[in-house]
Scaffold this active site. Structure first.
Site, mmCIF file in Angstrom:
data_model
loop_
_atom_site.group_PDB
_atom_site.id
_atom_site.type_symbol
_atom_site.label_atom_id
_atom_site.label_comp_id
_atom_site.label_asym_id
_atom_site.label_seq_id
_atom_site.Cartn_x
_atom_site.Cartn_y
_atom_site.Cartn_z
ATOM 1 N N ASP A 110 0.846 -1.208 0.000
ATOM 2 C CA ASP A 110 0.000 0.000 0.000
ATOM 3 C C ASP A 110 0.874 1.248 0.000
ATOM 4 O O ASP A 110 0.632 2.202 -0.744
ATOM 5 C CB ASP A 110 -0.875 0.063 1.265
ATOM 6 C CG ASP A 110 -1.917 -1.030 1.349
ATOM 7 O OD1 ASP A 110 -3.061 -0.768 0.970
ATOM 8 O OD2 ASP A 110 -1.588 -2.139 1.793
ATOM 9 N N THR A 154 -6.892 -4.791 0.700
ATOM 10 C CA THR A 154 -5.657 -5.072 1.464
ATOM 11 C C THR A 154 -5.791 -6.320 2.326
ATOM 12 O O THR A 154 -4.888 -7.155 2.384
ATOM 13 C CB THR A 154 -5.281 -3.868 2.351
ATOM 14 O OG1 THR A 154 -5.063 -2.733 1.513
ATOM 15 C CG2 THR A 154 -4.009 -4.137 3.139
#
Length: 309
Positions: free
Chosen positions: A52, A123
């Site tokens: 990320d 995620t």
């Protein structure tokens, strides 16, 4: 000087395509190295990984270098620092520059655009190895409307064996179309709902049940759910809860709208993407490729009353 004959919007989309591909490579690279660097943000289902962080730095820095007057809003709250040169992507996808810019966008200036970035959508699924749920999202908004978007799927095709080419990039501009996938529809009369995998609650369940679905798919990632709609795996994406943010929906909304679908909040309101807007989609998401009114009519009043726009 060549670039100047292309509109700002088409140059931005062409760059975002190359930048999203680079981010996809970064996302794959982090898993290959074996250390995900997981940080819990607000709760155990709200995670951030090294992928990320690196992907966001790559996307935002690459865009800001090329288009310094853009407003760029990214999911991850990262300190501004000098970014490693190897994270910068300054290429562009030439095929996009061959396409005509829709006339209503031909005079847009750089400073009029807002870019919403989710460097790694899905995620939690990424950390659990559900790699087909993962997308990189770059959405472009003008006057509060989502008008162009790029979705990269870093692991598209990953179950096709060791020799498969990994990844694909989907892109679209309102008034031009959406590209990079094969549009399919769920068989007529079938009601297949796609909804959240890790953020469910009573409101979500009540709303999904009210749709009287033939099947319910619980998967991660807003980008992934919109791809299910345009590839005929699901007929409606129902998320009757706050939790989804503007960077989750901006790019996917464009792809869906460009092929005649519809994405709104649970009340039927269009989502707004101007830079001052709050980031949370506090009244949830309802999206379909076809038959939007059927699903909208089935949202329970109790659910609407509980979700304030």
């Amino acid at each position: 000087m060549m670039a100047s004959r292309h509109t700002v919007l088409m140059r931005l989309v062409a760059s975002a395509y190359a930048i999203a591909q680079k981010a996809g490579t970064i996302v794959r690279g982090v898993i290959a190295e074996g250390d995900l660097g997981i940080v819990e943000k607000t709760c155990p289902t709200d995670l951030q990984t090294k992928a990320d962080r690196l992907a966001q730095m790559s996307i935002c820095s690459s865009l800001a270098r090329k288009f310094p007057k853009l407003t760029i809003i990214g999911e991850e709250d990262l300190p501004f620092e000098e970014v490693d040169q190897e994270l910068i992507e300054d290429g562009q996808w030439e095929e996009i520059l061959k396409q005509p810019c829709p006339s209503q966008y031909s005079t847009i200036k750089e400073e009029d655009l807002v870019v919403w970035v989710d460097p790694l959508d899905g995620t939690k699924e990424y950390t659990e190895g559900l790699l087909d749920n993962v997308t990189v999202l770059i959405g472009i908004a003008y006057e509060g409307r989502a008008i162009a978007g790029v979705i990269n799927q870093p692991y598209y095709n990953y179950q096709a064996g060791p020799d498969a080419t990994l990844g694909r990039t989907i892109w679209g501009v309102l008034g031009l179309g959406a590209f990079g996938f094969q549009l399919k529809e769920v068989p007529a009369g079938k009601h297949i709902i796609t909804t959240t995998r890790s953020h469910s609650n009573k409101l979500v369940t009540d709303c999904v049940t009210a749709m009287n679905p033939d099947d319910v798919l619980r998967v991660g990632g807003a980008g992934n759910k919109i791809i299910q709609l345009i590839e005929g795996k699901a007929s409606a994406y129902v998320f009757a809860s706050p939790g989804c943010k503007k960077w989750d929906t901006c790019a996917p909304e464009v792809i869906l709208h460009a092929v005649g679908g519809k994405l709104t909040d649970i009340h039927g309101n269009a989502l707004r993407y101007n830079k001052e807007v709050k980031h949370m989609n506090s009244a949830g998401v309802l999206a379909t490729l076809r038959n939007y009114d059927y699903y909208a009519s089935r949202v329970p009043e109790s659910v609407k009353n509980a979700l304030v726009p």
